[in-house]
Design an enzyme around this catalytic site. Structure first.
Site, PDB file in Angstrom:
ATOM      1  CG  HIS A  47      84.233 -47.914 110.893  1.00 48.76           C
ATOM      2  ND1 HIS A  47      82.922 -48.084 110.529  1.00 48.76           N
ATOM      3  CD2 HIS A  47      84.614 -49.063 111.502  1.00 48.76           C
ATOM      4  CE1 HIS A  47      82.516 -49.294 110.914  1.00 48.76           C
ATOM      5  NE2 HIS A  47      83.534 -49.912 111.510  1.00 48.76           N
ATOM      6  CB  THR A  50      92.812 -51.211 104.482  1.00 47.60           C
ATOM      7  OG1 THR A  50      92.431 -52.314 105.295  1.00 47.60           O
ATOM      8  CG2 THR A  50      94.176 -50.702 104.893  1.00 47.60           C
ATOM      9  NE  ARG A  51      85.623 -50.020 103.631  1.00 48.14           N
ATOM     10  CZ  ARG A  51      85.783 -49.887 104.945  1.00 48.14           C
ATOM     11  NH1 ARG A  51      86.923 -50.201 105.518  1.00 48.14           N
ATOM     12  NH2 ARG A  51      84.787 -49.441 105.696  1.00 48.14           N
ATOM     13  CE  LYS A 268      90.311 -54.904 105.962  1.00 45.32           C
ATOM     14  NZ  LYS A 268      89.864 -53.586 106.434  1.00 45.32           N
ATOM     15  CG  HIS A 272      81.188 -59.933  99.667  1.00 46.26           C
ATOM     16  ND1 HIS A 272      81.281 -58.631 100.090  1.00 46.26           N
ATOM     17  CD2 HIS A 272      80.536 -59.881  98.471  1.00 46.26           C
ATOM     18  CE1 HIS A 272      80.720 -57.839  99.195  1.00 46.26           C
ATOM     19  NE2 HIS A 272      80.246 -58.564  98.217  1.00 46.26           N
ATOM     20  CB  CYS A 315      82.378 -52.987 108.919  1.00 47.45           C
ATOM     21  SG  CYS A 315      82.294 -51.593 107.782  1.00 47.45           S
ATOM     22  CE  LYS A 348      86.273 -51.552  94.613  1.00 43.06           C
ATOM     23  NZ  LYS A 348      85.008 -51.864  95.324  1.00 43.06           N
TER      24      LYS A 348
END
Ligand SMILES: Cc1cc2nc3c(=O)[nH]c(=O)nc-3n(C[C@H](O)[C@H](O)[C@H](O)COP(=O)(O)OP(=O)(O)OC[C@H]3O[C@@H](n4cnc5c(N)ncnc54)[C@H](O)[C@@H]3O)c2cc1C
Ligand SMILES: O=C(O)[C@@H]1CCCCN1
Length: 386
Positions: A47, A50-51, A268, A272, A315, A348
């Site tokens: 959800h 953007t990615r 954003k 990581h 997330c 992606k």
């Protein structure tokens, strides 16, 4: 309780399950896509707005897969008449001698168009960013932003147009393997010759019904948005790129960001990694150590952002020990195929993962060498029940 037969059942309507179901339907397979939550939802990994999409990787095989994958994204955009990708470029910054060189050589070897930014020209190309001492920088010019929520809506819609069936709000509570697999949900029972499990952070919960456990770690990511001091400084329309700051002494994992776009005036920028979590208890995990790291980084390298997060969303990543995906048949039930462990970089690849999982479930030779993604690589791992 109803009982229905399908060619294939896919469990999990995140990006990977949705693309898999879509590919199966394209191949004229009578397919059922099951999802535990009512769609759309924000409780898994796919959800959000953007990615990043990029060819910049440290392994050739990911860069190779992205060649075709870009074409598949364009094909889907045309087919559904919707915009899913916006090119921005990806700025890669990192200590000159480390992983940065690996990224650079992979890009060069694969003839991906890049621009090297010498330190003395850096601020002319990338205003409002301070390149860290000892860091080098390049831009993968093919990279950009994918619209994530819009992608899921589009793929699921295309799947339905092809005759596919989605049943949401139907948590799978049992799987009985066999030449015909029986899948039981909270409100139904379904049978199929083939099963694909793409359950994201819940992969091991589902796999426990099949006698398999994979060495997967579920991590909560604080998705942080930071306010621009001068609105527009890092805006997509002003051609500010996505970026990855490779790990350094100060931050042991990547820091990455996307230009301000979806929330006006907010960029954003995330870390990581994060704390381990139970996927059903995500919001009870309140560790914010990542935010401290981001605040220090922003103060030093992104002086145009207010170093206090304006919005924090959540997330999850599902991470394998080597950060490579799991794309394989179940070791004892060959008509069950597993797509899992996308380790925070799988979005992606959605169109290719969907194609590959469809090929595996249909017993076809996969289009790519899947040896990096096989389950048997975990054989030495203690948590693996192989
Ligand atoms: C903050 C963040 C940033 C990211 N950035 C990038 C990026 O820039 N680029 C990139 O390529 N990737 C990125 N990723 C990674 C990418 O988003 C994930 O790899 C991808 O979304 C994983 O998709 P999935 O389908 O495996 O999992 P999910 O989206 O979690 O889908 C699994 C689905 O299965 C369902 N399910 C589970 N159990 C059951 C059950 N028992 N019954 C029925 N349904 C069930 C779940 O509800 C869920 O909908 C990022 C991820 C995060 C969290
Ligand atoms: O898959 C990606 O492109 C990003 C890179 C940075 C970390 C999150 N995922």
């Amino acid at each position: 309780m109803s009982s229905q037969d399908y060619d294939c059942i896919v469990i999990g309507a995140g990006v990977q399950g949705s693309f898999t179901a879509y590919n199966l339907a394209k191949n004229n397979k009578n397919t059922l896509l099951l999802e535990q939550f009512v769609l759309p939802h924000s409780r898994g990994s796919s959800h959000g707005q953007t990615r990043i999409i990029r060819k910049a990787y440290d392994e050739d095989y990911y860069t190779h897969m992205m060649e075709e994958c870009y074409q598949l994204w364009t094909q889907l955009e045309k087919e559904a008449n919707v915009k899913l990708y916006r090119r921005t470029g990806l700025l890669v910054m990192g200590p000159e001698k480390g992983d940065y060189q690996v990224f650079k050589s992979t890009l060069e070897r694969n003839k991906v168009p890049i621009v090297i930014l010498p330190r003395e020209e850096f601020s002319q190309h990338i205003p409002h960013v301070n390149l860290s001492q000892g860091n080098a920088a390049l831009v993968d010019t093919t990279a950009g932003v994918l619209y994530a929520d819009r992608t899921l809506k589009t793929v699921q819609g295309q799947f339905q147009k092809l005759g596919g069936m989605i049943k949401d709000g139907q948590k799978v509570i049992d799987i009985t393997p066999g030449s015909v697999v029986t899948v039981t949900t909270v409100s139904g029972m379904y049978r199929a010759k083939h099963l694909v499990i793409t359950a994201g952070p819940w992969a091991n919960t589902l796999l426990s019904h099949t006698g398999l456990q994979l060495p997967l770690q579920v991590i909560k990511i604080n998705v942080c948005y930071w306010r621009e001091k001068v609105p527009g400084s890092y805006n997509i329309q002003h051609r500010f790129p996505c970026f990855i700051q490779l790990e350094s002494e100060e931050a042991k994992h990547h820091i990455y960001g996307l230009p301000s776009n979806e929330y006006p005036g907010l960029m954003k920028l995330c870390y990581h990694t994060g704390p381990e979590t139970d996927p059903d208890e995500r919001d009870r995990q309140t560790d914010r150590g990542d935010i401290d790291i981001l605040q220090r980084y922003i103060t030093r390298c992104f002086p145009g952002l207010v170093p206090i997060p304006a919005v924090v969303e959540s997330c999850m990543y599902t991470v394998t020990p080597d950060n490579h995906f799991v794309l394989d048949h179940h070791p004892t039930h060959s008509n069950i195929v597993i797509g899992a462990g996308f380790s925070g970089h799988g979005f992606k690849f959605g169109p290719i993962i969907g194609k590959l999982l469809c090929e595996l479930s249909q017993g076809e030779v996969p289009s790519y060498d899947l040896s990096p993604f096989r389950i048997r690589r975990f054989q030495a791992h203690s948590k693996s029940a192989l």
